[in-house]
Write an enzyme that holds these catalytic residues in place. Structure first.
Site, PDB file in Angstrom:
ATOM      1  CB  CYS A 149      -2.313  12.006   8.467  1.00 12.97           C
ATOM      2  SG  CYS A 149      -4.006  12.021   7.860  1.00 12.97           S
ATOM      3  N   GLY A 201      -4.901  10.792   1.719  1.00 14.13           N
ATOM      4  CA  GLY A 201      -5.346  10.356   3.030  1.00 14.13           C
ATOM      5  C   GLY A 201      -6.415   9.283   2.956  1.00 14.13           C
ATOM      6  N   GLY A 258       0.817  -1.212   0.000  1.00 15.05           N
ATOM      7  CA  GLY A 258       0.000   0.000   0.000  1.00 15.05           C
ATOM      8  C   GLY A 258       0.851   1.263   0.000  1.00 15.05           C
ATOM      9  CG  ASN A 259      -0.724   4.962  -1.662  1.00 14.13           C
ATOM     10  OD1 ASN A 259      -0.224   4.400  -2.633  1.00 14.13           O
ATOM     11  ND2 ASN A 259      -1.844   5.662  -1.745  1.00 14.13           N
ATOM     12  CB  VAL A 260       0.937   4.043   4.666  1.00 15.83           C
ATOM     13  CG1 VAL A 260       1.692   4.168   5.984  1.00 15.83           C
ATOM     14  CG2 VAL A 260       0.006   5.236   4.488  1.00 15.83           C
ATOM     15  CG  ASN A 303      -1.093  13.078   3.350  1.00 19.77           C
ATOM     16  OD1 ASN A 303      -0.692  13.837   2.471  1.00 19.77           O
ATOM     17  ND2 ASN A 303      -1.808  12.001   3.085  1.00 19.77           N
ATOM     18  CG  HIS A 339      -3.188  16.040   5.281  1.00 22.25           C
ATOM     19  ND1 HIS A 339      -3.587  15.654   4.019  1.00 22.25           N
ATOM     20  CD2 HIS A 339      -3.587  15.042   6.131  1.00 22.25           C
ATOM     21  CE1 HIS A 339      -4.195  14.477   4.103  1.00 22.25           C
ATOM     22  NE2 HIS A 339      -4.199  14.082   5.359  1.00 22.25           N
ATOM     23  NE  ARG A 390     -10.231  13.329   2.026  1.00 23.99           N
ATOM     24  CZ  ARG A 390      -9.456  12.654   2.879  1.00 23.99           C
ATOM     25  NH1 ARG A 390      -8.162  12.960   2.996  1.00 23.99           N
ATOM     26  NH2 ARG A 390      -9.966  11.695   3.649  1.00 23.99           N
ATOM     27  CB  SER A 450      -0.556  -8.091  -2.375  1.00 20.05           C
ATOM     28  OG  SER A 450      -1.660  -7.243  -2.555  1.00 20.05           O
ATOM     29  N   PRO A 471     -18.864  10.147  -7.944  1.00 21.36           N
ATOM     30  CG  PRO A 471     -19.532  11.927  -6.602  1.00 21.36           C
ATOM     31  CD  PRO A 471     -19.891  11.189  -7.852  1.00 21.36           C
TER      32      PRO A 471
END
Length: 340
Positions: free
Chosen positions: A130, A161, A12-14, A316, A243, A236, A40, A186
């Site tokens: 964050c 985020g 993942g991103n983090v 963030n 951020h 957002r 994964s 959305p």
């Protein structure tokens, strides 16, 4: 002798950012394991100049591992974090699952590193939200000098985020604005995020605040000082990473803006960019990839007796998540484990 470190949620991103920062800061690790879900399994991720192949989290034995940096959702954390902790591996958790447990330390190392002394209660340490992390780094040195009574904060939070899906939604909607045949409704966010701002992050609570806003209140009190009154509005914005926060602070004692600027310049983890000229401040675009939390627009608030305003910006994915987790790991090594 270095540490054995597992990164949980490494694809993942983090999780990827955690691996990057462990390498960048030359964390004393003898072995690093990249763990992910079975879907994964086998994915390759970078760790400095090395490439790691992800291993199956479900089958992983945490026995003999010193610490595990978790970057997965609360539901999965509820299953795997206690398993790791029981095996003697200290969990540093990025989810919200354990942040509000009284016997689990919630840590921002520049602010309350001493709280790590309570880690053996459960072998789990919580990483804050964050938006809270960057704010308390800026508040701490000012609170030490003049005692903060009240904070009013408005956040401008990037789509990262909300994870990779949030980034993709902004990207796809932005392209669709210029393509009359495209329609990207959305999905991640409540309304269109492209060319828009949305005054809702997380779900609504009974008092009309959102859970994100509640997190900032509860976490600031737990990390910094329970007596500080905090009110937040979290928004957002169509920014990919970084951020931003407009923070209004009321102190018990008078604090001159020039002294505040000097205090912040000397404080750990902060960088002051504050020139009263066009462009003499930091925006989220400029903070991406940086370790620092940036402070700009420091000025007196003449509407209250002891007030200051400031602008606070941070990456963030770094200070708000991965960097803070690695800093906790460094603090854990230095203060508790003391092996490396």
């Amino acid at each position: 002798m270095g540490y054995r470190v597992a990164v949980v949620g490494a694809t993942g991103n983090v999780g990827r950012e955690m691996l990057n920062i462990l390498a960048e800061r030359q964390f004393p690790a003898d072995e690093v394991a990249a763990l992910a879900s079975r879907k994964s399994l086998g994915t390759e991720v970078s760790y400095g100049d090395k490439t790691l192949t992800t291993r199956d989290l479900d089958a992983f034995d945490f026995t003999g591992w010193d610490m595990a940096l978790f970057a997965i959702g609360s539901d999965a954390t509820k299953t795997y974090a206690p398993r790791a902790a029981r095996a003697g591996c200290v969990v540093i958790d990025n989810s919200s699952l354990y942040r509000y447990d009284s016997d689990i330390p919630l840590i921002v190392p520049e602010v309350n590193a001493h709280a790590i002394e309570h880690v053996r209660n459960r072998n789990i340490i919580a990483n804050p939200n964050c938006s809270t992390a960057q704010m308390v780094v800026a508040l701490k040195p000012l609170h030490d000098r003049a005692r903060i009574k009240r904070v009013v904060v408005s956040t401008y939070q990037s789509v990262s985020g909300a994870g990779k899906n949030g980034i993709d939604e902004l990207w796809d909607q932005t392209k669709a604005v210029y393509n009359p045949t495209a329609d990207v409704p959305p999905n991640v966010f409540q309304k269109q995020i492209a060319f828009n701002v949305i005054p809702q992050i997380d779900t609504f609570m009974e008092d009309g605040s959102t859970r994100e806003e509640w997190k900032m209140v509860a976490e600031t009190k737990k990390i910094l000082d329970a007596s500080i009154k905090v009110t937040a509005t979290c928004v957002r914005v169509p920014v990919f990473v970084g951020h931003s926060e407009a923070i209004n602070i009321e102190f018990e004692d008078f604090l001159d803006e020039d002294e505040a600027r000097d205090i912040l310049r000397e404080a750990p983890g902060l960088m002051v960019i504050d020139k009263r000229e066009p462009g003499g401040y930091v925006t989220p675009l400029e903070c991406v990839g940086d370790f620092a939390t940036f402070v700009s627009r420091i000025r007196q608030d003449s509407t209250i007796e002891n007030g200051l305003n400031l602008w606070c910006v941070s990456d963030n994915l770094r200070k708000g998540a991965a960097l803070n987790a690695v800093q906790i790991a460094e603090t854990l090594g230095n203060r508790v484990l003391q092996r490396a």
